[in-house]
Motif scaffolding. Sequence first.
Motif, PDB file in Angstrom:
ATOM      1  N   MET A  50      43.265  35.611  41.045  1.00 20.80           N
ATOM      2  CA  MET A  50      42.319  36.199  41.988  1.00 20.80           C
ATOM      3  C   MET A  50      41.823  37.531  41.447  1.00 20.80           C
ATOM      4  O   MET A  50      42.612  38.330  40.931  1.00 20.80           O
ATOM      5  CB  MET A  50      42.979  36.393  43.357  1.00 20.80           C
ATOM      6  CG  MET A  50      43.388  35.085  44.013  1.00 20.80           C
ATOM      7  SD  MET A  50      44.096  35.328  45.654  1.00 20.80           S
ATOM      8  CE  MET A  50      42.625  35.724  46.581  1.00 20.80           C
ATOM      9  N   LEU A  51      40.523  37.767  41.575  1.00 22.07           N
ATOM     10  CA  LEU A  51      39.892  39.001  41.122  1.00 22.07           C
ATOM     11  C   LEU A  51      40.339  40.168  41.983  1.00 22.07           C
ATOM     12  O   LEU A  51      40.394  40.066  43.210  1.00 22.07           O
ATOM     13  CB  LEU A  51      38.369  38.863  41.195  1.00 22.07           C
ATOM     14  CG  LEU A  51      37.546  40.078  40.816  1.00 22.07           C
ATOM     15  CD1 LEU A  51      37.733  40.418  39.336  1.00 22.07           C
ATOM     16  CD2 LEU A  51      36.082  39.844  41.131  1.00 22.07           C
ATOM     17  N   VAL A  52      40.654  41.293  41.338  1.00 22.72           N
ATOM     18  CA  VAL A  52      40.989  42.538  42.037  1.00 22.72           C
ATOM     19  C   VAL A  52      39.806  43.479  41.863  1.00 22.72           C
ATOM     20  O   VAL A  52      39.478  43.874  40.751  1.00 22.72           O
ATOM     21  CB  VAL A  52      42.265  43.187  41.462  1.00 22.72           C
ATOM     22  CG1 VAL A  52      42.591  44.466  42.219  1.00 22.72           C
ATOM     23  CG2 VAL A  52      43.435  42.218  41.497  1.00 22.72           C
ATOM     24  N   SER A  53      39.157  43.824  42.953  1.00 27.41           N
ATOM     25  CA  SER A  53      38.013  44.733  42.918  1.00 27.41           C
ATOM     26  C   SER A  53      38.485  46.165  43.127  1.00 27.41           C
ATOM     27  O   SER A  53      39.556  46.413  43.708  1.00 27.41           O
ATOM     28  CB  SER A  53      37.016  44.364  44.012  1.00 27.41           C
ATOM     29  OG  SER A  53      36.535  43.053  43.815  1.00 27.41           O
ATOM     30  N   HIS A  54      37.670  47.103  42.681  1.00 28.09           N
ATOM     31  CA  HIS A  54      37.977  48.524  42.876  1.00 28.09           C
ATOM     32  C   HIS A  54      38.172  48.779  44.365  1.00 28.09           C
ATOM     33  O   HIS A  54      37.360  48.370  45.184  1.00 28.09           O
ATOM     34  CB  HIS A  54      36.839  49.384  42.325  1.00 28.09           C
ATOM     35  CG  HIS A  54      37.192  50.833  42.245  1.00 28.09           C
ATOM     36  ND1 HIS A  54      37.041  51.676  43.310  1.00 28.09           N
ATOM     37  CD2 HIS A  54      37.709  51.569  41.243  1.00 28.09           C
ATOM     38  CE1 HIS A  54      37.435  52.884  42.962  1.00 28.09           C
ATOM     39  NE2 HIS A  54      37.850  52.845  41.710  1.00 28.09           N
ATOM     40  N   GLY A  55      39.266  49.433  44.732  1.00 29.85           N
ATOM     41  CA  GLY A  55      39.573  49.737  46.128  1.00 29.85           C
ATOM     42  C   GLY A  55      40.508  48.735  46.780  1.00 29.85           C
ATOM     43  O   GLY A  55      41.091  49.031  47.822  1.00 29.85           O
TER      44      GLY A  55
END
Length: 86
Positions: A50-55
């Motif tokens: 799963m992609l981890v986005s900034h924040g």
Amino acid sequence: MPKYRKKPVEIEAVQYNGTVEEIVDFAGFENTDMNSTQSKLYIKTLEGDMLVSHGDYVIKGIKGEFYPCKPDIFEATYEIVEHDND
């Protein structure tokens, strides 16, 4: 219709501020993947990468699994736990 309440459980979490090393230190190298061509960070979860986005917060679950969580959901679901220094 029955209603349910989430049991109070303490978790560990780190907010991703763009520093990949902090997430790798927390989740472990084996649970992370960095797409260097696109500069994207992924967490290996039980459901797949799963992609981890900034924040986003990276949460360590009660069985030791890791997963990302959007900040608004995290803040609505969790509160900081203060421990007494005994």
